[in-house]
Enzyme design. Sequence first.
Site, PDB file in Angstrom:
ATOM      1  N   ASN A  11     -35.627  55.058  94.848  1.00 19.79           N
ATOM      2  CA  ASN A  11     -35.381  55.631  93.460  1.00 19.79           C
ATOM      3  C   ASN A  11     -34.113  55.598  93.282  1.00 19.79           C
ATOM      4  OD1 ASN A  11     -37.861  56.271  92.611  1.00 19.79           O
ATOM      5  ND2 ASN A  11     -37.845  58.401  93.681  1.00 19.79           N
ATOM      6  N   GLY A  41     -38.595  57.590 100.451  1.00 25.48           N
ATOM      7  CA  GLY A  41     -38.770  56.465 101.581  1.00 25.48           C
ATOM      8  C   GLY A  41     -37.376  56.088 102.062  1.00 25.48           C
ATOM      9  N   ASN A 182     -42.216  71.241 103.705  1.00 23.88           N
ATOM     10  CA  ASN A 182     -41.417  72.322 103.612  1.00 23.88           C
ATOM     11  C   ASN A 182     -42.103  73.739 103.393  1.00 23.88           C
ATOM     12  OD1 ASN A 182     -41.704  72.249 100.880  1.00 23.88           O
ATOM     13  ND2 ASN A 182     -39.884  71.239 100.232  1.00 23.88           N
ATOM     14  N   LEU A 213     -37.863  75.411 107.340  1.00 23.68           N
ATOM     15  CA  LEU A 213     -37.655  76.329 106.360  1.00 23.68           C
ATOM     16  C   LEU A 213     -36.123  76.779 105.857  1.00 23.68           C
ATOM     17  CD1 LEU A 213     -39.280  78.703 109.391  1.00 23.68           C
ATOM     18  CD2 LEU A 213     -40.222  77.854 107.320  1.00 23.68           C
ATOM     19  N   GLY A 217     -34.140  77.355 109.528  1.00 26.72           N
ATOM     20  CA  GLY A 217     -34.743  76.376 110.635  1.00 26.72           C
ATOM     21  C   GLY A 217     -36.053  75.793 110.243  1.00 26.72           C
ATOM     22  N   GLY A 244     -34.409  67.221 103.612  1.00 28.99           N
ATOM     23  CA  GLY A 244     -35.547  67.128 104.301  1.00 28.99           C
ATOM     24  C   GLY A 244     -36.026  65.826 104.897  1.00 28.99           C
ATOM     25  N   ASP A 245     -35.614  64.812 103.916  1.00 30.54           N
ATOM     26  CA  ASP A 245     -35.763  63.272 104.421  1.00 30.54           C
ATOM     27  C   ASP A 245     -34.909  63.218 105.503  1.00 30.54           C
ATOM     28  OD1 ASP A 245     -37.535  62.834 102.333  1.00 30.54           O
ATOM     29  OD2 ASP A 245     -35.869  62.601 101.014  1.00 30.54           O
ATOM     30  N   SER A 284     -25.083  61.168 101.822  1.00 31.86           N
ATOM     31  CA  SER A 284     -24.791  62.546 102.858  1.00 31.86           C
ATOM     32  C   SER A 284     -25.425  62.545 104.076  1.00 31.86           C
ATOM     33  CB  SER A 284     -25.488  63.660 102.038  1.00 31.86           C
ATOM     34  OG  SER A 284     -26.899  63.915 102.090  1.00 31.86           O
TER      35      SER A 284
END
EC number: 2.7.1.15
Length: 297
Positions: A11, A41, A182, A213, A217, A244-245, A284
Site C-alpha cells: 500500500n 506485506g 496485538n 503488548l 513488550g 507490529g510488522d 522507520s
Amino acid sequence: MTHIVVLGSTNMDLVTYVATAPQRGETVTGREFRTIPGGKGSNQAIAAARAGATASMIGAVGNDAYGLRLRETLEQSGVDTDFLRTVEGPSGTAHIVVDDEGGNAIVVIPGANGTVDHLSPGDEGLIATADALLLQLEIPLAAVVAGAEAARRHGVRTVLTPSPAQPLPPELLAVTDLLVPNEYEAVLLTDRTDPREAAAALLDLVPEVVVTLGATGCLYLRRGAEPLVVPAPHVTAVDSTGAGDTFAGALAVALAEEKPVREALSWAAAAAAISVQREGASVSMPYRPEIEKQYGA
C-alpha cells in the site's frame, strides 16, 4: 542466508500528522502530510530484509505511479520482487492519522491487493524454498489460506499476523504455526479482555502464539511450555505505524536463524522499539546492525 517469503499487501500510506485525532464530525488542522510506501506485506518483507534475511514478496501493485514507487522501495531494501505482479488499476492505499502520542488510526483501500485471491504459477515453488512464510489479512482470505496450505505441504513455518482482525476459518488455523496478534486483535479473536486469557484461548487453535503488548513488550505461549513475558525497551514513541510488522519480520528472521525463543522475542522487540522512534512505516524499519546495537543496550 535465511530466506523469508511474504505473501501479502503493498500500500501507499497517505499519512497525516495531528496533535489529536479528530472525533466523528470534527475537523482538525494537521501539521504535516506524507506519502510513504507501506502495506503489511511489504512492511514485513522490508523488515525481514533489513534484519538480515533474503526476502521475497508475493503480491500485486497497480499500474500507477504508486505501484512504481512501491516496487522500487522494496527493491531498494533488498527484497526480491519477481513475484510481485503489476495489474490494471490503482495500487492499494492506507489513509493514516498519527497523533502526537504516536497512536494511529488507519483506513485501507485494497486496490490491486484485492486481485491477490489465489496463488499464481510459481508462487508455491517460491514458498517451498523459504525458511518461513509471513502472512497477514490485507489480501483476500482465499490466497492467505492457499499460501499457508502450500507452506505446510513443503514443511515451511507459517507466521500469521491476523490484521485487519477478522474471524479466522478453521482451514487457516489448521495450517498456521505461529499467530502474532496485538492486544486488540487477540481480544477480537477470542472475546477475552485479559492478554493472558486471550493468548491461552488462541493456543487452543494454533501451536504457538505471541501477543504483542505495545510498550509493555510481548507474551509468548507454546503448547506444553511455560508462558514467557518479554519486556520491550523503554523508548519515546513518535509513530507506531509499522511497529507490529517490524516485530513480525524480525521475529521470523530470528526464529529461522534458530535463536532461542526468548532471545528471538527480545531481538524482535528491539527492532520494533527502533521503528516507533521514527515517522512512517517502511522508512522507520531498522537494519541489522541497529537491531544488534539496541538489543545489546
